[in-house]
Design a protein around this motif. Sequence first.
Motif, PDB file in Angstrom:
ATOM      1  N   ARG A  53       2.144 -12.866  -5.028  1.00 47.55           N
ATOM      2  CA  ARG A  53       1.832 -13.605  -3.800  1.00 47.55           C
ATOM      3  C   ARG A  53       1.436 -12.678  -2.654  1.00 47.55           C
ATOM      4  NH1 ARG A  53       6.889 -17.718  -3.401  1.00 47.55           N
ATOM      5  NH2 ARG A  53       8.008 -15.968  -4.365  1.00 47.55           N
ATOM      6  N   VAL A  54       2.003 -11.485  -2.617  1.00 49.41           N
ATOM      7  CA  VAL A  54       1.602 -10.513  -1.606  1.00 49.41           C
ATOM      8  C   VAL A  54       1.363  -9.170  -2.297  1.00 49.41           C
ATOM      9  CG1 VAL A  54       2.940 -11.668   0.191  1.00 49.41           C
ATOM     10  CG2 VAL A  54       3.925  -9.725  -1.027  1.00 49.41           C
ATOM     11  N   ASN A  55       0.727  -8.258  -1.568  1.00 50.27           N
ATOM     12  CA  ASN A  55       0.349  -6.972  -2.153  1.00 50.27           C
ATOM     13  C   ASN A  55       1.396  -5.884  -1.967  1.00 50.27           C
ATOM     14  OD1 ASN A  55      -2.254  -8.347  -0.784  1.00 50.27           O
ATOM     15  ND2 ASN A  55      -2.805  -7.449  -2.760  1.00 50.27           N
ATOM     16  N   ALA A  56       2.215  -5.994  -0.907  1.00 54.47           N
ATOM     17  CA  ALA A  56       3.090  -4.870  -0.598  1.00 54.47           C
ATOM     18  C   ALA A  56       4.353  -5.314   0.117  1.00 54.47           C
ATOM     19  CB  ALA A  56       2.346  -3.845   0.267  1.00 54.47           C
ATOM     20  N   VAL A  57       5.344  -4.440   0.046  1.00 58.03           N
ATOM     21  CA  VAL A  57       6.569  -4.564   0.836  1.00 58.03           C
ATOM     22  C   VAL A  57       6.589  -3.368   1.789  1.00 58.03           C
ATOM     23  CG1 VAL A  57       9.086  -4.555   0.822  1.00 58.03           C
ATOM     24  CG2 VAL A  57       7.826  -5.755  -0.985  1.00 58.03           C
ATOM     25  N   VAL A  58       6.650  -3.635   3.092  1.00 57.29           N
ATOM     26  CA  VAL A  58       6.655  -2.592   4.113  1.00 57.29           C
ATOM     27  C   VAL A  58       8.011  -2.579   4.791  1.00 57.29           C
ATOM     28  CG1 VAL A  58       5.612  -1.767   6.257  1.00 57.29           C
ATOM     29  CG2 VAL A  58       4.168  -2.805   4.496  1.00 57.29           C
ATOM     30  N   THR A  59       8.644  -1.420   4.847  1.00 63.48           N
ATOM     31  CA  THR A  59       9.947  -1.301   5.498  1.00 63.48           C
ATOM     32  C   THR A  59       9.841  -0.371   6.704  1.00 63.48           C
ATOM     33  OG1 THR A  59      10.574   0.483   3.970  1.00 63.48           O
ATOM     34  CG2 THR A  59      11.231  -1.753   3.391  1.00 63.48           C
ATOM     35  N   PHE A  62       4.994  -0.322  -2.320  1.00 64.29           N
ATOM     36  CA  PHE A  62       6.107  -0.178  -1.387  1.00 64.29           C
ATOM     37  C   PHE A  62       5.763   0.935  -0.400  1.00 64.29           C
ATOM     38  CE2 PHE A  62       7.890  -2.315  -4.967  1.00 64.29           C
ATOM     39  CZ  PHE A  62       8.884  -3.150  -4.467  1.00 64.29           C
ATOM     40  N   TYR A  63       5.879   0.616   0.895  1.00 59.08           N
ATOM     41  CA  TYR A  63       5.574   1.580   1.953  1.00 59.08           C
ATOM     42  C   TYR A  63       6.707   1.596   2.971  1.00 59.08           C
ATOM     43  CZ  TYR A  63       0.818   1.095   0.108  1.00 59.08           C
ATOM     44  OH  TYR A  63      -0.286   1.058  -0.717  1.00 59.08           O
ATOM     45  N   HIS A  64       6.842   2.756   3.622  1.00 57.88           N
ATOM     46  CA  HIS A  64       7.885   2.890   4.647  1.00 57.88           C
ATOM     47  C   HIS A  64       7.355   3.692   5.831  1.00 57.88           C
ATOM     48  CE1 HIS A  64      11.930   3.275   6.367  1.00 57.88           C
ATOM     49  NE2 HIS A  64      11.587   4.530   6.653  1.00 57.88           N
TER      50      HIS A  64
END
Length: 394
Positions: free
Chosen positions: A67-73, A99-101
């Motif tokens: 459903r989405v491309n990424a998880v950003v924290t 996954f990005y931070h």
Amino acid sequence: MAKTSELRAYTEVEFAGSDGEGKDRPDGLLYLSARKKKWAAVVEAKVGNEKIPEEQVQRYGKSVRGRVNAVVTISNQLAPLPSHVPYSVPKRLRNGVDFYHTSWASVLTEARLLLKDGDAKREMDPEQEYILEELALYMEHPSSGVQRFEQMNADWRTMVLGLRSGKQFPSSSIEVENTVGGWHQEVRDLCLILSLCIGERVKVRLPRKHQADPELRLRSDGDRLAGSWELRCALLVPNAASDIEIVVDLKSRTVSCAMKLFAPGHRKRASAKINWLLRQLGSVTRTEEVSVRVFWPGRAAPTQESLAAIRDSPRCLEHGREGLVPTSFEVLMIPRVLGKRFAGRRTFVEDLERLVERFYEEVGQNLRAWTPPPPPIDKSESRVGRPDEDQVRG
């Protein structure tokens, strides 16, 4: 971003839980559309001393797949690259979800750099500039929860004192692992501090294999710390003569900043090459803390003297190397005494950050890499001064 792009932001969005029963509620959702391309990411943020929970992020990864491309924290945890997240993500979860931070300090630094960038400001509406300025002011207030890296890990003092007394720490020990992790955060913070000082983005110089694999970087730096008691990094400053190389020696309790330069190739005498470098170090005041190391051709060992000694007698660097010409130089700044402050978690960070800023101000920004001069005109081939061919025919 293209003019036809559109970015939407939502807060408190809900996704069905990974088990299909509960609800996951990330802090936000970003939706970017540009022509025929679309990209979406959920955002989870923490402030103060709160860290990003691994279980929560992994659950988001399962919930949003497809459903989405990424998880950003976002948190006060620092990472050298957005892809180097400060939590564990199983490889199976990375299939289909990135996954990005980033840190709040990075966001604040980016805001300040944009406000200093004339080209960027010209592209902003007055309202956008006002909102960005207000955001930066809010984040700089102590009550915002935004923190910089202010002290090393709790194992720092244990390691420094232990190495001093002869204790060994294997690379697999928790002390080494935590100290390397703390060092990586401090290196990132050094980049942010220097970026604000110069108004340009300063980055960590990482080998490609470390960029692609943060775990390999941790292991490599852990092996160096356990084997030679050193922490190292290189800062990439835009348009600087070379990288700023920082070395921390835990056993001798020393910190050094250094930059390397090739000696000018068009000068034939050693004294001329050394004087070329000395002219660039004219603003250095603490000459006993700055040294110059000279590298010579062949098997000749390098020579090194303090800047104070070289100013008194430039030829002291040539001792035992008469007839040779330098191939390159290294300019180092090493504070003479750190003493007990080196073992302090907070005082070590304070002294290191002051050293890096002072080194760049007195040395780094004044160094210029040598470039070959443009080739001169060959007088025998020059047409200057010759009669024009039409005049000759006339």
